[in-house]
Design an enzyme around this catalytic site. Sequence first.
Site, PDB file in Angstrom:
ATOM      1  N   GLU A  29       0.845  -1.188   0.000  1.00 44.19           N
ATOM      2  CA  GLU A  29       0.000   0.000   0.000  1.00 44.19           C
ATOM      3  C   GLU A  29       0.885   1.245   0.000  1.00 44.19           C
ATOM      4  O   GLU A  29       1.936   1.275   0.641  1.00 44.19           O
ATOM      5  CB  GLU A  29      -0.911   0.016   1.235  1.00 44.19           C
ATOM      6  CG  GLU A  29      -1.935  -1.091   1.241  1.00 44.19           C
ATOM      7  CD  GLU A  29      -2.972  -0.959   2.354  1.00 44.19           C
ATOM      8  OE1 GLU A  29      -3.019   0.090   3.041  1.00 44.19           O
ATOM      9  OE2 GLU A  29      -3.749  -1.920   2.523  1.00 44.19           O
ATOM     10  N   HIS A  91      -4.576   6.417   0.532  1.00 44.29           N
ATOM     11  CA  HIS A  91      -3.787   5.191   0.517  1.00 44.29           C
ATOM     12  C   HIS A  91      -4.376   4.247  -0.519  1.00 44.29           C
ATOM     13  O   HIS A  91      -5.440   4.504  -1.074  1.00 44.29           O
ATOM     14  CB  HIS A  91      -3.698   4.553   1.909  1.00 44.29           C
ATOM     15  CG  HIS A  91      -4.936   3.892   2.407  1.00 44.29           C
ATOM     16  ND1 HIS A  91      -5.987   4.606   2.943  1.00 44.29           N
ATOM     17  CD2 HIS A  91      -5.302   2.592   2.477  1.00 44.29           C
ATOM     18  CE1 HIS A  91      -6.935   3.769   3.320  1.00 44.29           C
ATOM     19  NE2 HIS A  91      -6.543   2.527   3.044  1.00 44.29           N
ATOM     20  N   HIS A  93      -5.353   0.191  -1.861  1.00 47.77           N
ATOM     21  CA  HIS A  93      -5.688  -1.196  -1.567  1.00 47.77           C
ATOM     22  C   HIS A  93      -5.314  -1.969  -2.828  1.00 47.77           C
ATOM     23  O   HIS A  93      -6.126  -2.088  -3.737  1.00 47.77           O
ATOM     24  CB  HIS A  93      -7.178  -1.365  -1.279  1.00 47.77           C
ATOM     25  CG  HIS A  93      -7.620  -0.870   0.051  1.00 47.77           C
ATOM     26  ND1 HIS A  93      -8.946  -0.814   0.425  1.00 47.77           N
ATOM     27  CD2 HIS A  93      -6.925  -0.415   1.133  1.00 47.77           C
ATOM     28  CE1 HIS A  93      -9.049  -0.353   1.657  1.00 47.77           C
ATOM     29  NE2 HIS A  93      -7.828  -0.091   2.108  1.00 47.77           N
ATOM     30  N   ASP A 104      -8.967   0.307   8.591  1.00 47.90           N
ATOM     31  CA  ASP A 104      -9.043   1.744   8.303  1.00 47.90           C
ATOM     32  C   ASP A 104      -9.973   2.429   9.307  1.00 47.90           C
ATOM     33  O   ASP A 104      -9.664   3.507   9.821  1.00 47.90           O
ATOM     34  CB  ASP A 104      -9.541   1.995   6.878  1.00 47.90           C
ATOM     35  CG  ASP A 104      -8.575   1.524   5.811  1.00 47.90           C
ATOM     36  OD1 ASP A 104      -7.360   1.447   6.088  1.00 47.90           O
ATOM     37  OD2 ASP A 104      -9.035   1.234   4.691  1.00 47.90           O
TER      38      ASP A 104
END
Length: 147
Positions: A29, A91, A93, A104
């Site tokens: 990530e 971010h 995935h 999260d």
Amino acid sequence: MTSSPPELVVPTAIRDRILERAREGQPEEICGIFGGEYDPAPDGRSRVRSQYPAENVAETPRTRYRIDPEAQLELFEELEDRGEEIVGFYHSHPRGPPRPSATDEAQATWPDRSYLIVSLEPLEVGSWRWRERGNEGRFERERLVLD
């Protein structure tokens, strides 16, 4: 009367740089911070002016992200020196959906800020606002507007 969802306005060039970083960073990530104009209202419109890439220092970077607290503070100071507010975070995935995971949700700490998530399989981008009500918090979907 139903209120409109909040909006996050992101320049196309910034979105494209984040997508590129996410592709280059896989299978791990990637993460970073958005600077710009922040609007906390329930139907607020925050506007991203810049993005500040950060190193992912999570112990398991393939499934988690974490920005080093000292590096995060330095990035906050840099964006504030430029006259920007903290709009939110982003971010990726690499193998998951473009929505917040249970991790999260457990780690979200910035009320009313945006959390943009890039999914690579399939390629998709989602944006969410973290809302706190009393002792509880939840992510609320927000409209992503490309500028």
